[in-house]
Design a protein around this motif. Structure first.
Motif, PDB file in Angstrom:
ATOM      1  N   VAL A   1      10.756  -9.823 -50.023  1.00 61.01           N
ATOM      2  CA  VAL A   1      10.817  -8.295 -48.672  1.00 61.01           C
ATOM      3  C   VAL A   1       9.019  -8.210 -48.723  1.00 61.01           C
ATOM      4  N   ASP A   2       8.569  -7.848 -50.331  1.00 62.27           N
ATOM      5  CA  ASP A   2       7.245  -7.184 -50.011  1.00 62.27           C
ATOM      6  C   ASP A   2       6.840  -8.594 -49.458  1.00 62.27           C
ATOM      7  N   GLU A   3       6.359  -8.899 -48.747  1.00 60.31           N
ATOM      8  CA  GLU A   3       5.303 -10.124 -48.358  1.00 60.31           C
ATOM      9  C   GLU A   3       5.166  -9.737 -46.591  1.00 60.31           C
ATOM     10  N   PRO A   4       3.679  -9.621 -46.357  1.00 64.33           N
ATOM     11  CA  PRO A   4       3.486  -9.216 -45.308  1.00 64.33           C
ATOM     12  C   PRO A   4       4.124 -10.404 -43.871  1.00 64.33           C
ATOM     13  N   GLY A   5       4.331  -9.360 -43.009  1.00 62.72           N
ATOM     14  CA  GLY A   5       5.047  -9.323 -42.427  1.00 62.72           C
ATOM     15  C   GLY A   5       6.746  -9.979 -41.989  1.00 62.72           C
ATOM     16  N   ARG A   6       7.534 -10.011 -43.464  1.00 64.81           N
ATOM     17  CA  ARG A   6       9.157 -10.439 -43.714  1.00 64.81           C
ATOM     18  C   ARG A   6       9.422  -9.382 -42.991  1.00 64.81           C
ATOM     19  N   LEU A   7       9.730  -8.449 -42.762  1.00 65.10           N
ATOM     20  CA  LEU A   7      10.094  -7.076 -42.203  1.00 65.10           C
ATOM     21  C   LEU A   7       9.851  -6.354 -41.581  1.00 65.10           C
ATOM     22  N   LEU A   8      10.093  -6.005 -40.062  1.00 63.48           N
ATOM     23  CA  LEU A   8       9.640  -5.691 -39.686  1.00 63.48           C
ATOM     24  C   LEU A   8      10.274  -4.735 -38.326  1.00 63.48           C
ATOM     25  N   ALA A   9       9.852  -3.264 -37.897  1.00 63.84           N
ATOM     26  CA  ALA A   9      10.802  -2.125 -38.139  1.00 63.84           C
ATOM     27  C   ALA A   9      10.397  -1.831 -36.369  1.00 63.84           C
ATOM     28  N   ALA A  10      11.711  -2.191 -35.627  1.00 64.59           N
ATOM     29  CA  ALA A  10      11.358  -1.834 -34.233  1.00 64.59           C
ATOM     30  C   ALA A  10      11.386   0.283 -33.808  1.00 64.59           C
ATOM     31  N   VAL A  11      10.511   0.291 -33.930  1.00 64.48           N
ATOM     32  CA  VAL A  11      10.361   1.733 -33.474  1.00 64.48           C
ATOM     33  C   VAL A  11       9.664   2.008 -32.005  1.00 64.48           C
ATOM     34  N   PRO A  12       9.976   3.678 -31.706  1.00 62.77           N
ATOM     35  CA  PRO A  12       9.421   3.613 -29.773  1.00 62.77           C
ATOM     36  C   PRO A  12       8.123   3.751 -30.161  1.00 62.77           C
ATOM     37  N   GLY A  13       7.889   3.230 -28.440  1.00 66.81           N
ATOM     38  CA  GLY A  13       6.367   3.461 -28.759  1.00 66.81           C
ATOM     39  C   GLY A  13       6.234   3.679 -26.709  1.00 66.81           C
ATOM     40  N   ALA A  14       4.869   4.115 -26.526  1.00 65.25           N
ATOM     41  CA  ALA A  14       5.004   4.048 -25.433  1.00 65.25           C
ATOM     42  C   ALA A  14       5.206   3.162 -23.998  1.00 65.25           C
ATOM     43  N   GLY A  15       5.413   1.661 -24.128  1.00 64.72           N
ATOM     44  CA  GLY A  15       5.470   0.914 -23.283  1.00 64.72           C
ATOM     45  C   GLY A  15       7.536   0.251 -23.975  1.00 64.72           C
ATOM     46  N   GLY A  16       7.939   1.290 -24.543  1.00 68.98           N
ATOM     47  CA  GLY A  16       9.450   0.463 -24.813  1.00 68.98           C
ATOM     48  C   GLY A  16       8.935  -0.300 -26.757  1.00 68.98           C
ATOM     49  N   PRO A  17      10.259   0.001 -27.041  1.00 70.23           N
ATOM     50  CA  PRO A  17      10.205  -0.045 -28.757  1.00 70.23           C
ATOM     51  C   PRO A  17       8.943  -0.895 -28.892  1.00 70.23           C
ATOM     52  N   VAL A  18       8.276  -0.893 -30.457  1.00 67.90           N
ATOM     53  CA  VAL A  18       7.568  -1.789 -30.597  1.00 67.90           C
ATOM     54  C   VAL A  18       8.029  -2.812 -31.925  1.00 67.90           C
ATOM     55  N   LEU A  19       7.453  -3.444 -32.478  1.00 67.25           N
ATOM     56  CA  LEU A  19       7.682  -3.649 -34.338  1.00 67.25           C
ATOM     57  C   LEU A  19       6.640  -3.998 -34.602  1.00 67.25           C
ATOM     58  N   VAL A  20       6.780  -2.821 -35.611  1.00 61.60           N
ATOM     59  CA  VAL A  20       6.344  -2.391 -36.961  1.00 61.60           C
ATOM     60  C   VAL A  20       6.469  -2.904 -38.457  1.00 61.60           C
ATOM     61  N   ALA A  21       5.368  -3.261 -38.847  1.00 64.30           N
ATOM     62  CA  ALA A  21       5.711  -4.234 -39.811  1.00 64.30           C
ATOM     63  C   ALA A  21       5.476  -3.179 -41.373  1.00 64.30           C
ATOM     64  N   ARG A  22       6.865  -3.594 -42.096  1.00 64.02           N
ATOM     65  CA  ARG A  22       6.696  -2.705 -43.344  1.00 64.02           C
ATOM     66  C   ARG A  22       6.165  -2.646 -44.559  1.00 64.02           C
ATOM     67  N   VAL A  23       5.712  -3.753 -44.511  1.00 64.16           N
ATOM     68  CA  VAL A  23       4.391  -4.351 -45.710  1.00 64.16           C
ATOM     69  C   VAL A  23       3.424  -5.207 -44.836  1.00 64.16           C
ATOM     70  N   GLY A  24       2.193  -4.897 -44.508  1.00 65.53           N
ATOM     71  CA  GLY A  24       0.898  -5.574 -44.223  1.00 65.53           C
ATOM     72  C   GLY A  24       0.653  -5.135 -42.575  1.00 65.53           C
ATOM     73  N   ARG A  25       0.085  -5.722 -41.396  1.00 65.68           N
ATOM     74  CA  ARG A  25      -0.626  -4.984 -40.846  1.00 65.68           C
ATOM     75  C   ARG A  25       0.403  -5.344 -39.454  1.00 65.68           C
ATOM     76  N   GLY A  26       1.827  -6.419 -39.521  1.00 70.30           N
ATOM     77  CA  GLY A  26       2.297  -6.498 -37.776  1.00 70.30           C
ATOM     78  C   GLY A  26       1.958  -8.114 -38.077  1.00 70.30           C
ATOM     79  N   GLU A  27       1.467  -8.990 -38.365  1.00 67.66           N
ATOM     80  CA  GLU A  27       1.328 -10.266 -38.512  1.00 67.66           C
ATOM     81  C   GLU A  27       2.397 -10.789 -37.350  1.00 67.66           C
ATOM     82  N   VAL A  28       1.742 -11.353 -36.508  1.00 69.06           N
ATOM     83  CA  VAL A  28       3.130 -12.365 -35.790  1.00 69.06           C
ATOM     84  C   VAL A  28       3.769 -13.729 -36.496  1.00 69.06           C
ATOM     85  N   PRO A  29       4.952 -13.419 -36.848  1.00 70.93           N
ATOM     86  CA  PRO A  29       6.056 -13.822 -37.981  1.00 70.93           C
ATOM     87  C   PRO A  29       5.725 -15.422 -37.355  1.00 70.93           C
TER      88      PRO A  29
END
Length: 381
Positions: free
Chosen positions: A135-163
């Motif tokens: 779970v501490d590996e980059p990109g394995r946990l992605l959180a859905a949060v409000p964004g300007a054009g609708g919800p976006v996914l933000v990585a809990r660890v790392g830079r939001g790499e595409v899984p």
């Protein structure tokens, strides 16, 4: 408004799967339903799952992206959902498109680990780190949060790499190599033990090639819904997951198994093939036949057969060199090597799903397209 909301729930249902080969992420349905900050609405709503699915589609730039949803049994009687939503969750569970478990515990993380998928969650899963250190590996946990054009996914660890298209864990590979049977007659995911049950023809049984991973209780494969020990019914049929990529955008994933070849084309007959017409240019639509190429598994070999009018090409190793392109004769069958790409028309390609981690630049079709403006906030009970 009820009709429109029902259409949205149907659209969401089409993106739900417990098939390990098709899912792109795992979600806790009971958690996602309570993301009130995504729409400013009531405490719980199934429509928020659609918002999160849309966010995943944008994140991976992929059309028709499917998710594996897990829910605790308590959600089926959650008073914060409408009576219609509770009925829908029950139907999803009975049809095997959502996995319902007595207690959630770490089942979402277990599924993600066994299959090799990211988890869409705002939790950091600290309490499970000893058992699930990934779970501490980059990109394995992605959180859905409000964004300007609708919800976006933000990585809990790392830079939001595409899984990436994940690989099962060693234990997952062992479990997914077998077909499992549950002794409970009403088990939709593991085949039901009583074929003479009067309800046997009514329930929708998951195909052996699409069974979800069992849960492990003291190392024993167990039905996650019923808590009963599963019996080993033999080897699982081999499958290959393929992607259709049109103008550098992944439009569709599909599964080919030994007992189910798949025809890809403009509009294949019979309704079982992969229809591309809605994504094709006028020129491509004229060139590509209704049924253009037939994909099949012959033992361990993936093959393609040209069934078109204008021909099918193979680009060995995905090469862009036209001199290396192989053109198939009508009805010719050819084995595909691991990195080969089948070309139906310029820019219309089919290959193994792992070849393309992302669909390129795309604004995927939203599952929320039919949602009325105020449906999420004021859906009546």
């Amino acid at each position: 408004m009820r009709f429109e909301v029902s259409k949205v729930l149907d659209a969401i249902e089409a993106r739900l799967t417990t098939d390990p080969a098709m899912a792109r992420a795992v979600v806790d349905l009971s958690e996602v339903a309570r993301y009130a900050d995504l729409d400013g609405g009531r405490p719980a709503s199934l429509l928020r799952l659609g918002l999160v699915i849309d966010a995943l589609g944008r994140h991976v730039a992929e059309e028709e992206v499917p998710v594996y949803a897990v829910a605790p049994r308590a959600l089926l009687s959650d008073a914060d959902l409408t009576s219609n939503e509770r009925m829908v969750v029950r139907r999803w569970a009975d049809d095997g498109v959502v996995e319902v478990v007595p207690e959630l515990e770490d089942r979402v993380l277990e599924v993600a680990e066994l299959i090799g998928l990211p988890v869409l969650s705002r939790s950091r899963a600290e309490q499970f780190r000893d058992r699930r250190p990934w779970v501490d590996e980059p990109g394995r946990l992605l959180a859905a949060v409000p964004g300007a054009g609708g919800p976006v996914l933000v990585a809990r660890v790392g830079r939001g790499e595409v899984p990436a298209v994940g690989e099962p864990s060693p234990m997952g590979a062992k479990l997914l190599a077998r077909v499992w049977r549950c002794p409970e007659s009403n088990c939709s995911n593991f085949g039901g033990g009583d074929s003479d049950s009067p309800f046997a023809d009514m329930r929708k049984l998951t195909s052996p090639v699409a069974q979800p991973p069992p849960t492990l209780k003291a190392g024993v494969p167990t039905c996650p819904r019923h808590g009963t020990r599963l019996s080993d019914a033999g080897p699982r049929p081999a499958v290959e997951v393929l992607s259709v990529r049109i103008d550098d955008v992944i439009r569709r994933r599909f599964v080919v198994s030994a007992d189910k070849p798949v025809v890809v084309g403009r509009a294949p007959e019979g309704g079982d093939g992969v229809m591309l017409g809605q994504w094709l240019s006028d020129d491509a639509r004229k060139w590509i036949s209704r049924g253009h190429a037939r994909f099949a598994l012959d033992g361990a070999d993936l093959t393609v057969q040209d069934v078109s009018t204008n021909g099918t090409g193979i680009r060995p190793g995905g090469s862009d060199d036209d001199d290396e392109r192989i053109t198939l004769d009508r009805d010719e069958v050819r084995k595909l090597d691991e990195d080969d790409v089948v070309e139906l028309y310029a820019g219309v390609n089919v290959g193994r799903a792992r070849l393309w981690a992302t669909g390129g630049v795309s604004q995927p079709t939203s599952v929320m397209a039919e949602a009325p403006t105020m449906a999420i906030r004021k859906f009546e009970r």
